[in-house]
Structure formats: structure tokens, C-alpha cells
Enzyme design. Structure first.
Site, PDB file in Angstrom:
ATOM      1  N   ASP A  57       1.241  -1.244   0.129  1.00  0.00           N
ATOM      2  CA  ASP A  57      -0.477  -0.076  -0.100  1.00  0.00           C
ATOM      3  C   ASP A  57       1.131   1.156   0.063  1.00  0.00           C
ATOM      4  O   ASP A  57       2.218   1.334  -0.547  1.00  0.00           O
ATOM      5  CB  ASP A  57      -1.065   0.297   1.329  1.00  0.00           C
ATOM      6  CG  ASP A  57      -1.887   0.618   0.678  1.00  0.00           C
ATOM      7  OD1 ASP A  57      -2.459   1.597   0.502  1.00  0.00           O
ATOM      8  OD2 ASP A  57      -3.159  -0.052   1.169  1.00  0.00           O
ATOM      9  N   HIS A  88       2.269   1.600  -3.164  1.00  0.00           N
ATOM     10  CA  HIS A  88       1.299   2.769  -3.573  1.00  0.00           C
ATOM     11  C   HIS A  88       2.034   4.127  -3.717  1.00  0.00           C
ATOM     12  O   HIS A  88       1.087   5.041  -3.855  1.00  0.00           O
ATOM     13  CB  HIS A  88       0.272   2.521  -3.085  1.00  0.00           C
ATOM     14  CG  HIS A  88      -0.458   1.974  -3.272  1.00  0.00           C
ATOM     15  ND1 HIS A  88      -2.275   1.244  -2.831  1.00  0.00           N
ATOM     16  CD2 HIS A  88      -0.323  -0.006  -4.121  1.00  0.00           C
ATOM     17  CE1 HIS A  88      -1.657   0.095  -2.935  1.00  0.00           C
ATOM     18  NE2 HIS A  88      -1.436  -0.942  -3.701  1.00  0.00           N
TER      19      HIS A  88
END
Length: 424
Positions: free
Chosen positions: A245, A268
Site C-alpha cells: 500500500d 502505492h
């Protein structure tokens, strides 16, 4: 007389035996005064420092037996000590469940937690009463160091994480949470396979994290590397993050945050937000991200806010001297952020975004769209600067000649190199 003499002799023998047992029992809990150098990752010893070794309180190396109670007892002893104190977790594997190292402490600041060993999290989720594994709370003056590892053993529970499709999902435990810490320092620690977030910094003031190594598979769900919220004067530097993430996410109420010399990827990217999901969120002000590298990430430098959000602001944000390699969505402001499975409003975001600066951003974009500014129609982005942007296309589409840009509801200024060309 003979009987009385024998009774006296037996009485003193009994006292001596009890004293010997008592001494042996207390010896197991007697702290050690440091006289020489500490172990790896410790640096200089502190003169007159007292060591509280978890082994002396019953911790079992080997990673099979639960040592939670021993860790708690050692912490309480160290925290209540009236002199300089260090909690020592030596080399070895230690299995522990949910634990809170609670302050305030009596010892002179800072209290030091030396983690030389490998901590393994209990995998049974039913043993966690709240979504945290190891928490440091309400402490003024804290150093966590030692070169050791926090292993969340998240691979045992990731299959149960449905937060990608269920906005009311059960949150899995964050590996390390710092809550209400003043003058905190986290250095040289490794975090692997967190069940959820690796590190959360919440309601902290003057907190520094550096020299960290954070890893989890790129498909591990919700494994943000470092999440910062409601905190002031936080510095993150010289850290490598590979996770599933956001490498670093900066949430509501964060002010004066510095991120420097961070390598991110996979993951991310580095995000401001998401913002505006809840009522009464505080502003995000004064964020600096510099001298960092993003490698093969799903996003690059991102600001994300929820549609239909309550009013708040994100302002005074600088992204400078950033290298990107094969990054999707290198520069993106997304005020329509709505993960799948979430119930999002149809109204525009009311998070005001202003004074955002992107300077010397270079490298390669895996996406044809290299700059994408999707701002709120109700509160357009103000004073967004793009200066010296040089992003070459590196994606799989052979017919794409170069990277493009798109801007909506944004007042943008341009200068220096502009690749892709400025949006009209």
C-alpha cells in the site's frame, strides 16, 4: 536445654534457607547496571544506565512460547525506575501478543527500548482487543533502536482482509503504533509482513524515524509503511519501504512533516491523505518530501480526498528532487478518491488544496498520463506549481509517443522543463 538449643539451631537454619531462596528469586529480577558498550545498533553506552532484560522476567527465546507477560513486567520495571533505564530485548525469536508500553514513566528521559531480537506477532486475531500489536503510549522521551525486527506474520491473515471491497471491514492490527509520544526517536528497526499498517504515528510531537527497513509483498492488503496523523514536527529519513500500500501516508491533522531520502517501491507511492472521510478533520499544513526515489509504484506523489467531504484544508506542500522509475500516476491530485466497495457521496470534495509545489521531478512514467490534477469543482486547487518536470514514457503501449498531462479545476503555474507539456 538440649531441646531448646536444637530449636534455636533449626530456627536460624530456617531463616538462612529462606534468605537464600529469597536472594535467588530476587536475583532473576535484579536490573543490570551497564558498564561497557551495548549490543549491535545501540551506539554509545549511557553511564550509570540500568538494563531491564526481558529474559530476567521470564521471556522465552525460540519463538514458540508466549512472552507477552515477561515483556510487560520488564517494561513496568524500567518505566518505574528512578534512574536511567533501558529495556533490552536480546537476540533471539520472541513470540508476543498484543502489548502496550504505557507511560508516563518515572525514569529520566529518554527511556530506551533496545530491540536486538526478532519479535513475532501472535497470529490468532481473536487475541487482539483492538487493531494494534505493539503500542508505545503517553511517553515523553523515547528511543526505540537496536537493529531488531518486528514480524507481524501477516501472511497468516491477509486472506481475511476484505477492506478493498467492504468499507465496514474489521481492521487488522498495526504492527507498531506510537500514540501521544513527545520527543520520540525510532531508528534502525525492521518491520516485515505487518498484518495491516507497519508503523502508525498518531498524536505525536517532535518525532523522528530514520534508518528503517519496511517490507511486505506488493500484493499484501492495507500494509501502509508509515502512517502519520494528528502529529507535529515528524521527520522520516534514510528509510527503505517495499510494501502493498502507501509507502508513507500523511493523514488529517498533520503539520510540519519532513520526508527525506526515502526509497519507495513496490507500493502505492507517497500520499497526502486520504482526507475528508470523517467529520471534524483537522488541516494538513507544511509537508515536505525531498530527495526520494520511487520504483515501480502504483502511484507516485499523490494527494487524495473523498468526494462529499466535510470542509478542511491541505496546504503548503512541497515535493522536490524526486526520482521515479516506471511509476504509474507519477503526479496526481485525486479529489474523487473512492476505493471500490466504499459508499461515496455525489457532492464535490470540500477539502481546499492550495500552495502545492512540484519541483525537479524526473524519471519515467509507466502511465501515458504523467500529470493528473483532478480538483474539486466547488473548491478548485489554488497555486499549484510545476517546475522542472521531466517524465519519459516507459509503459507497455508502443503507440504512445510520450507522456501527457490533464488538469481540471486547478490554477497551475509552470516553469523550467515541462515534460509532459503543460495542461491547457
Amino acid at each position: 536445654m538440649a531441646i531448646i538449643a536444637r530449636q534455636i539451631i533449626f530456627y536460624f537454619f530456617l531463616l538462612g534457607s529462606l534468605a537464600l531462596v529469597s536472594c535467588r528469586a530476587n536475583a532473576a529480577f535484579r536490573p543490570i547496571v551497564r558498564k561497557g558498550r551495548g549490543g549491535s545498533g545501540v551506539g554509545r553506552p549511557v553511564p550509570g544506565e540500568t538494563i531491564f532484560n526481558v529474559l530476567q522476567y521470564g521471556a522465552k527465546p525460540g519463538g514458540k512460547e508466549d512472552s507477552t507477560e515477561a515483556f510487560m513486567q520488564a517494561w513496568v520495571a524500567a518505566c518505574h525506575w528512578r534512574g536511567k533505564a533501558r529495556l533490552l530485548i536480546p537476540e533471539g525469536d520472541f513470540l508476543i501478543g498484543q502489548v502496550t508500553f504505557q507511560g508516563p514513566c518515572n525514569c529520566p528521559t529518554p527511556i530506551i527500548v533496545e530491540v536486538a531480537g526478532n519479535l513475532k506477532a501472535v497470529t490468532d486475531i481473536s487475541e487482539y482487543s483492538s487493531p494494534e500489536w505493539v503500542t508505545f503510549e503517553d511517553i515523553n522521551g523515547l528511543i526505540v533502536t537496536g537493529g531488531g525486527t518486528f514480524d507481524g506474520q501477516g501472511d497468516s491473515v491477509w486472506q481475511y482482509n476484505d477492506c478493498g471491497s467492504n468499507s465496514n471491514c474489521q481492521l487488522l492490527p498495526t504492527s507498531i503504533k506510537f500514540n501521544s509520544i513527545t520527543n520520540g526517536n525510532l531508528r534502525g528497526i525492521k518491520s516485515v509482513n505487518a498484518k495491516s499498517f507497519h508503523i502508525a504515528i498518531n498524536r505525536c510531537d517532535r518525532f523522528r524515524a530514520f534508518g528503517l527497513r519496511i517490507t511486505a509483498p506488493e500484493d499484501s492488503p492495507n500494509t501502509d509503511g508509515i502512517h502519520i496523523s494528528s502529529s507535529n514536527f515528524v521527520k522520516v529519513s534514510k528509510t527503505k519501504i517495499s510494501t502493498g500500500d502507501d509507502c508513507i501516508s500523511v493523514g488529517q491533522g498533520s503539520t510540519n512533516i519532513s520526508i527525506n531520502k526515502v526509497t519507495c517501491g513496490p507500493g502505492h507511492g507517497i500520499s497526502i491523505g486520504s482526507l475528508g472521510k470523517y467529520q471534524d478533520e483537522k488541516d494538513v499544513v507544511g509537508i515536505i518530501v525531498k530527495n526520494s526515489t520511487l520504483l515501480n509504484t502504483d502511484n507516485g506523489l499523490r494527494i487524495k480526498t473523498w468526494p462529499g467531504s466535510p470542509p478542511s484544508e491541505a496546504k503548503g506542500i512541497l515535493f522536490q528532487d524526486i526520482i521515479m522509475k516506471n511509476v504509474k500516476n507519477p503526479i496526481i491530485i485525486d479529489q474523487l478518491y473512492c476505493p471500490s466497495g466504499s459508499a461515496c457521496g455525489s457532492q464535490p470534495s470540500k477539502v481546499k488544496i492550495s500552495n502545492i509545489h512540484y519541483r525537479n521531478i524526473r524519471g519515467s512514467s509507466y502511465s501515458p498520463l504523467g500529470v493528473n490534477l483532478m480538483c474539486s469543482p466547488e473548491y478548485p486547487c489554488q497555486n499549484v506549481e510545476l517546475f522542472d518536470i521531466n517524465l519519459q514514457y516507459s509503459g507497455p503501449q508502443k503507440k504512445v509517443s510520450g507522456v501527457s498531462s490533464s488538469c481540471s479545476n486547478a490554477k497551475v503555474g509552470f516553469g523550467g522543463i515541462q515534460i509532459p507539456p503543460p495542461c491547457q
